[in-house]
Design an enzyme around this catalytic site. Structure first.
Site, PDB file in Angstrom:
ATOM      1  N   ASP A 199      55.964   5.245 -41.798  1.00  0.00           N
ATOM      2  CA  ASP A 199      57.623   5.214 -41.704  1.00  0.00           C
ATOM      3  C   ASP A 199      58.086   3.702 -41.192  1.00  0.00           C
ATOM      4  OD1 ASP A 199      60.185   5.296 -40.849  1.00  0.00           O
ATOM      5  OD2 ASP A 199      60.059   7.216 -39.510  1.00  0.00           O
ATOM      6  N   LYS A 225      69.487  -0.910 -42.401  1.00  0.00           N
ATOM      7  CA  LYS A 225      68.881  -1.426 -41.157  1.00  0.00           C
ATOM      8  C   LYS A 225      68.409  -2.884 -41.392  1.00  0.00           C
ATOM      9  CE  LYS A 225      67.201   2.815 -39.099  1.00  0.00           C
ATOM     10  NZ  LYS A 225      68.344   3.531 -38.590  1.00  0.00           N
TER      11      LYS A 225
END
Lengths: 410, 162
Positions: A199, A225
């Site tokens: 992740d 992000k």
């Protein structure tokens, strides 16, 4: 070579906005990042000049749009050092990428009693899809514990990974900022015969990513992000594994042929990209990758190490025992994402007081409730720094916290 | 932005520092649990109803100053009151928070209150609870202020009907 956050900030139009006569001190980039003019312009220009369907029309404009879309895929592939652009699958975000893996790889390969190993650092996005598979298939979940300073406790890793089929872990905690030893974890997974899923949602926007050096099998991350738009994310996987997986969503674009009695799938990457994708957002992600590549990801990491160290030092010097910053103390083991407890004041109240000074921090459980329980709190305040922050942002945070202690100091 | 003085009134901070009616009650008191998924806050309301009157109420859980002071003031306000009056108070509080009482049936945030039509809202006195009026100016915090009230409404629904 480091860079000046105040100069980078000039690329981000949102920082021209003043609220109540003062600039915005944006310290919530671990939540979502702001967007540079280069990304905004690339998306606008694409819509104004080049927008058309991709992969399905013969006219020149559609060809141009398809080329621009595929160029973004190549940029992403280079950014993470993938062997081939065909290994880059566009999804909605990290959450969808991890769900795709649990759904497609998981249902093809996991049965009752099969072991999936996760860690206590995980975001709900790397927990709940496996919980769903646990309920459906009876898989067994094991959890890598943490040390007192919020790093993975690898003492019993070999035992935890025994007979495991999957080891899925974050490269950087969204709560504690902990950076995990990804290459070592991938090696340990493979030694046990498991696949390694990374992740990278928090890691990829802030560090040099090299999936081949890691030896990873899959990597999930989000555009929003890393200066790109929301609504577009990435699943990278080793070609051999992606080829062997059944498709996820069915529909247009993902097929080679459809007959009344069935279908055959398209080759990678289309196999996992059913329907019209987020075309404009993908162009935006490509521009974000260009933007970050121009800064240089090693420079981004250096900038954030300096800034993170400065913030930790000034917060600690000013408030001593009244502030407690969760996670590793050594900046080499962490990113500039600082979760903290301050003077027993609830994070929601802290955030409210900081908002008076336009300081934007996250207050909450950060979609990591198991980790919150481990820390013994229901919520934390989190200040997270990025390329457009500099020491002055940390200074405002430090000053603004005094306002909270004025109101609640008891 | 409105000043923090509007939000953090002295009486709110007093209830936050020294919450009233903290603790648990054993059955036959009923227990309800409320969560604020936004911030992870959890609250438990224990409600002992005898002959249609709130005989005792206790509260446990963690939360911010607004949610805990609202819970504390609520517990003081409802203790000794008839359930019908408590329901009227809940509606009065909803109204102060800017939540439309007429929408109570369809509002997923608050459990619907059955006998809305019989409640004469303006008659109900809020007392100390008026201090929470300022929360309306900070819309993000309305969920903090209403958490205890949602949980109380759930607890009332758990009370066996005689």
């Amino acid at each position: 070579m480091s860079f000046d956050g105040a100069l980078v900030r000039k690329d981000f139009p949102i920082f021209e906005r003043f609220i109540d006569g003062a600039p915005i001190v944006y310290l919530d980039s671990a939540n979502t990042s702001q967007k540079p003019r280069q990304v905004i312009d690339a998306m606008t220009s694409f819509m104004q000049n080049s927008y058309a369907p991709i992969n399905r029309s013969a006219y020149r404009l559609a060809g141009e749009a398809t080329d621009a879309f595929e160029a973004a895929r190549s940029k992403v592939a280079r950014f993470i050092n993938a062997r081939s652009a065909d290994e880059v699958i566009f999804t909605k975000n990290t959450t969808e990428s991890l769900n795709l893996l649990a759904y497609s790889w998981g249902r093809a390969n996991l049965n009752a009693g099969d072991v999936v190993v996760l860690t206590h650092l995980e975001h709900h996005a790397n927990i709940v899809p496996w919980h769903m598979l646990q309920a459906e298939r009876g898989i067994v979940l094991r959890w890598v514990p943490l040390t007192a300073d919020g790093q993975l406790d690898l003492t019993d890793l070999t035992a935890l990974l025994t007979d495991a089929k999957v080891f899925s872990f974050t490269a950087m905690s969204n709560v504690l900022g902990t950076i995990t030893p990804v290459q070592q974890l991938c090696d340990a997974a493979h030694a046990a015969g498991a696949i390694a899923i990374v992740d990278g949602c928090q890691y990829v926007p802030h560090n040099v990513t090299d999936v081949q050096a890691w030896g990873a099998d899959f990597l999930a991350f989000s555009s929003h992000k890393m200066c790109g738009p929301s609504g577009i994310g990435v699943l990278w996987g080793r070609e051999q594994l992606l080829d062997a997986m059944p498709p996820f969503l069915g529909g247009g674009n993902m097929i080679a042929d459809v007959r009344l009695d069935g279908f055959t799938t398209a080759p990678l990457p289309a196999k996992f990209e059913a329907g019209t994708p987020a075309i404009i957002e993908t162009i935006g992600l490509g521009a974000a990758v260009d933007y970050l590549s121009n800064l240089g990801m090693a420079n981004v990491r250096e900038h954030e190490m300096k800034l993170g160290s400065y913030a930790i030092r000034t917060l600690t010097e000013r408030y001593g025992n009244d502030i407690s910053i969760h996670g590793p103390t050594d900046i080499a083991s962490r990113g500039a994402t600082l979760s903290f407890a301050f003077a027993g004041i609830h994070p929601h109240d802290l955030s409210q007081v900081l908002d008076q000074r336009n300081v934007c921090v996250r207050a909450g459980h950060h979609c990591a409730k198991p980790l919150m329980r481990l820390l013994g709190v229901s919520a934390t305040a989190r200040a997270s720094f990025y390329i457009y922050n500099d020491e002055s942002d940390a200074d405002v945070l430090v000053d603004a916290l005094a306002g909270a202690s004025d109101i609640f100091g008891f | 932005m409105p000043g923090l003085d509007d939000l953090y009134r002295e009486i709110i901070l007093d209830h936050y520092r020294s919450p009233r009616n903290r603790g648990e009650l054993a059955p036959p008191a009923v227990r309800a649990e409320g969560h604020n998924p936004l911030c992870g806050d959890e609250i438990q309301v224990y409600l002992d109803v005898v002959d249609g009157v709130v005989n005792d109420i206790k509260i446990t859980g963690s939360g911010c100053s607004i949610s805990l002071s609202s819970a504390s003031m609520m517990s003081q306000a409802v203790k000794g009151k008839k359930i019908a009056d408590v329901k009227a108070l809940v509606n009065r509080f909803r109204s102060m928070m800017g939540l439309d009482i007429a929408d109570a049936e369809s509002d997923t945030d608050l459990v619907s209150i059955e006998d809305d039509a019989e409640v004469d809202v303006p008659e109900v006195k809020l007392g100390d609870l008026e201090a929470l009026q300022g929360v309306v100016k900070f819309p993000v915090r309305i969920k903090c202020a209403t958490l205890a009230w949602i949980t109380l409404t759930q607890a009332m629904a758990e009370v066996p009907t005689a």
